[in-house]
Design a protein around this motif. Structure first.
Motif, short mmCIF file in Angstrom:
data_model
loop_
_atom_site.label_atom_id
_atom_site.label_comp_id
_atom_site.label_asym_id
_atom_site.label_seq_id
_atom_site.Cartn_x
_atom_site.Cartn_y
_atom_site.Cartn_z
N HIS A 34 0.82 -1.44 -0.23
CA HIS A 34 -0.09 0.12 0.01
C HIS A 34 0.99 1.24 0.07
N LEU A 35 0.29 2.32 -0.52
CA LEU A 35 0.83 3.65 -0.58
C LEU A 35 -0.28 4.59 0.08
N ALA A 36 0.15 5.46 0.92
CA ALA A 36 -0.73 6.66 1.56
C ALA A 36 -0.49 7.84 0.60
N LEU A 37 -1.53 8.12 0.28
CA LEU A 37 -1.55 9.75 -0.68
C LEU A 37 -2.36 10.69 -0.17
N LEU A 59 -5.73 3.24 12.17
CA LEU A 59 -6.86 3.32 11.20
C LEU A 59 -6.66 2.81 9.88
N MET A 60 -5.36 3.24 9.25
CA MET A 60 -5.20 2.57 8.03
C MET A 60 -4.76 1.04 8.00
N GLU A 61 -4.11 0.66 8.97
CA GLU A 61 -3.66 -0.79 9.19
C GLU A 61 -5.23 -1.61 9.30
N HIS A 62 -6.09 -0.93 10.11
CA HIS A 62 -7.24 -1.56 10.64
C HIS A 62 -7.80 -1.70 8.92
N MET A 63 -8.21 -0.88 8.24
CA MET A 63 -8.72 -0.58 7.13
C MET A 63 -8.21 -1.49 6.16
N ILE A 64 -6.76 -1.68 6.05
CA ILE A 64 -6.31 -2.41 4.96
C ILE A 64 -6.75 -4.11 5.52
N SER A 65 -6.77 -4.37 6.92
CA SER A 65 -6.92 -5.61 7.40
C SER A 65 -8.54 -6.02 6.97
N VAL A 66 -9.35 -5.11 7.07
CA VAL A 66 -10.62 -5.35 6.96
C VAL A 66 -10.75 -5.53 5.24
N LYS A 67 -10.14 -4.78 4.43
CA LYS A 67 -10.19 -4.88 3.11
C LYS A 67 -9.72 -6.38 2.63
N GLU A 68 -8.53 -6.87 3.11
CA GLU A 68 -8.18 -8.02 2.99
C GLU A 68 -9.06 -9.18 3.38
N LYS A 85 -12.57 -9.13 3.80
CA LYS A 85 -13.87 -9.06 3.49
C LYS A 85 -14.13 -8.40 2.03
N CYS A 86 -12.97 -8.00 1.20
CA CYS A 86 -13.24 -7.51 -0.01
C CYS A 86 -12.01 -7.68 -0.75
N HIS A 87 -11.96 -8.96 -1.15
CA HIS A 87 -10.81 -9.49 -1.93
C HIS A 87 -10.64 -8.88 -3.41
N PHE A 88 -11.70 -8.35 -3.91
CA PHE A 88 -11.76 -7.54 -5.15
C PHE A 88 -11.24 -6.07 -5.14
N CYS A 89 -11.36 -5.70 -3.84
CA CYS A 89 -10.94 -4.15 -3.65
C CYS A 89 -9.55 -4.05 -3.88
N TRP A 90 -9.14 -2.99 -4.52
CA TRP A 90 -7.96 -2.65 -4.84
C TRP A 90 -7.17 -1.50 -3.83
N GLY A 91 -7.89 -0.89 -3.08
CA GLY A 91 -7.45 0.08 -2.27
C GLY A 91 -8.28 0.62 -1.19
N ILE A 92 -8.17 1.30 -0.36
CA ILE A 92 -8.98 1.83 0.58
C ILE A 92 -8.80 3.60 0.65
#
Length: 152
Positions: free
Chosen positions: A107-110, A124-133, A135-142
């Motif tokens: 990941h990269l924070a912009l 929060l970013m680490e938590h959101m990445i964990s949730v993405k991974e 619950k949302c395998h097709f998501c490419w970012g947060i």
């Protein structure tokens, strides 16, 4: 003690607003764990002494300053295209060019110069990445931004 996990690099697009940029860098310096950031890339679209002074004042993370070659043919008639082109430049530099990040996976924070972060930004970013991974395998970012859903 185990070595702390490195955090994703942060890339900031900045444009001649030193007051905002200083506020953002001050807030970023107070984020818990910021010392684990692998790199802070600051992309400027002009050489501005005040902006450069803010960037050079960064002591909380490894710093790389890059300069975006401004296209005058885009700025006057279509400033939105100039901004978009600068973001493409930042992405290309981070993912394909800079030795510190070339070939990086993850990941990269912009940020922009007026994106003020809170002290729990990386948590929060680490938590959101964990949730993405999970619950949302097709998501490419947060995305992490302030928003108000209250309509008056």
């Amino acid at each position: 003690a185990p070595k702390a996990k490195r955090l994703p690099p942060v890339a900031a697009y900045v444009h001649e607003r030193p007051h905002y940029f200083n506020q953002t860098m001050t807030a970023l310096s107070k984020v818990r764990g910021v010392e684990r950031t692998s790199l802070l890339v600051v992309s400027m679209d002009s050489v501005n002494e005040e902006m450069l002074a803010v960037a050079l004042g960064v002591k909380f993370a490894p710093l790389r300053i890059i300069f975006h070659p401004v296209r005058d043919d885009l700025i006057r008639p279509t400033p939105v295209l100039a901004i978009k082109q600068h973001w493409f430049f930042v992405q290309e530099m981070v993912w394909d060019t800079l030795s510190e990040t070339k070939g990086m996976e993850g990941h990269l924070a912009l940020l922009e110069e007026d994106h003020i972060v809170t002290p729990d930004y990386f948590e929060l970013m680490e938590h959101m990445i964990s949730v993405k991974e999970k619950k949302c395998h097709f998501c490419w970012g947060i995305t992490m931004r302030w928003a108000c859903m209250h309509v008056q």
